[in-house]
Design a protein around this motif. Structure first.
Motif, PDB file in Angstrom:
ATOM      1  N   PRO A 181       2.158  20.610  -0.061  1.00  8.43           N
ATOM      2  CA  PRO A 181       2.249  19.719  -1.224  1.00  8.43           C
ATOM      3  C   PRO A 181       0.871  19.285  -1.750  1.00  8.43           C
ATOM      4  O   PRO A 181       0.659  19.221  -2.963  1.00  8.43           O
ATOM      5  N   ALA A 182      -0.047  19.001  -0.854  1.00 11.35           N
ATOM      6  CA  ALA A 182      -1.394  18.604  -1.277  1.00 11.35           C
ATOM      7  C   ALA A 182      -2.094  19.761  -1.981  1.00 11.35           C
ATOM      8  O   ALA A 182      -2.704  19.577  -3.040  1.00 11.35           O
ATOM      9  N   LEU A 186       6.380   9.010  -0.513  1.00 14.49           N
ATOM     10  CA  LEU A 186       6.159  10.434  -0.760  1.00 14.49           C
ATOM     11  C   LEU A 186       6.935  10.902  -1.989  1.00 14.49           C
ATOM     12  O   LEU A 186       8.033  10.432  -2.260  1.00 14.49           O
ATOM     13  N   ARG A 187       6.339  11.840  -2.714  1.00 15.88           N
ATOM     14  CA  ARG A 187       6.947  12.489  -3.890  1.00 15.88           C
ATOM     15  C   ARG A 187       7.267  11.494  -5.015  1.00 15.88           C
ATOM     16  O   ARG A 187       8.202  11.696  -5.774  1.00 15.88           O
ATOM     17  N   THR A 219      -0.678   9.506   1.358  1.00 14.08           N
ATOM     18  CA  THR A 219       0.416   8.720   0.792  1.00 14.08           C
ATOM     19  C   THR A 219       1.226   8.138   1.940  1.00 14.08           C
ATOM     20  O   THR A 219       1.529   8.833   2.909  1.00 14.08           O
ATOM     21  N   SER A 220       1.567   6.871   1.833  1.00 14.57           N
ATOM     22  CA  SER A 220       2.404   6.218   2.843  1.00 14.57           C
ATOM     23  C   SER A 220       3.765   6.905   2.891  1.00 14.57           C
ATOM     24  O   SER A 220       4.296   7.329   1.857  1.00 14.57           O
ATOM     25  N   GLN A 221       4.321   6.996   4.061  1.00 15.38           N
ATOM     26  CA  GLN A 221       5.569   7.727   4.284  1.00 15.38           C
ATOM     27  C   GLN A 221       6.677   7.333   3.314  1.00 15.38           C
ATOM     28  O   GLN A 221       7.381   8.173   2.779  1.00 15.38           O
ATOM     29  N   LEU A 279       0.838  -1.193   0.000  1.00 19.01           N
ATOM     30  CA  LEU A 279       0.000   0.000   0.000  1.00 19.01           C
ATOM     31  C   LEU A 279       0.876   1.247   0.000  1.00 19.01           C
ATOM     32  O   LEU A 279       1.684   1.452   0.900  1.00 19.01           O
ATOM     33  N   ALA A 280       0.710   2.070  -1.020  1.00 19.43           N
ATOM     34  CA  ALA A 280       1.493   3.291  -1.158  1.00 19.43           C
ATOM     35  C   ALA A 280       0.660   4.531  -0.877  1.00 19.43           C
ATOM     36  O   ALA A 280       1.198   5.599  -0.605  1.00 19.43           O
TER      37      ALA A 280
END
Length: 153
Positions: free
Chosen positions: A121-122, A85-86, A80-82, A59-60
């Motif tokens: 970022p969101a 990210l990005r 987003t899973s830690q 799971l991402a």
């Protein structure tokens, strides 16, 4: 890296665990009365459809679309899973949600997000996809810790 985004029935518990950590983080960045993330007991709701994003089965990230009315959807639970990210996870989930909103013939999609720098970022992602600031909607009210966005479809 291949990102697989699909509707998710929450049965494996992975999204619930991710959203529990999301909720904990929200309480670090916003006062309790300004946290609008879905609590675990509110996740199973016939008006809410979840998507999971997975990379090699892990799971991402996730996101959800809530039907507010037959012509209005609300984006919820974008996370987003830690470790991912990005990497384009949120972008992939957002595209899937917007595609579903168009299939449902919604005229508009709205969302609420935090106003602190933690949410920058969101906010940037939403703006890249044509979301514009709007007034509070549904059961929301003015709150200095919340920002509201809308996108006409």
């Amino acid at each position: 890296m291949s990102i697989v985004v699909q509707k998710d029935n929450l049965s494996d518990g992975a999204i619930i665990e991710l959203l529990k950590s999301h909720l904990e983080q929200m309480y670090l960045h916003s006062p309790p009365e300004s946290v609008h993330a879905l609590k675990p007991d509110k996740l199973i709701d016939p008006t809410i459809t979840f998507w999971s994003a997975r990379v090699n089965g892990v799971l991402a990230g996730c996101g959800a679309l809530k039907e507010v009315s037959p012509v209005l959807g609300e984006i919820k639970s974008m996370k987003t899973s830690q470790g991912f990210l990005r990497m384009g996870i949120a972008r992939a989930v957002l595209k899937a949600i917007l595609g579903e909103a168009q299939k449902r013939k919604y005229r508009e999609v709205k969302l609420e997000t935090g106003s602190s720098k933690h949410f920058a970022p969101a906010i940037a992602l939403y703006q890249q996809y044509g979301f514009e600031p709007c007034r509070p909607f549904a059961n929301y009210s003015e709150d200095p810790h919340s920002l509201f966005f809308t996108k006409k479809l």
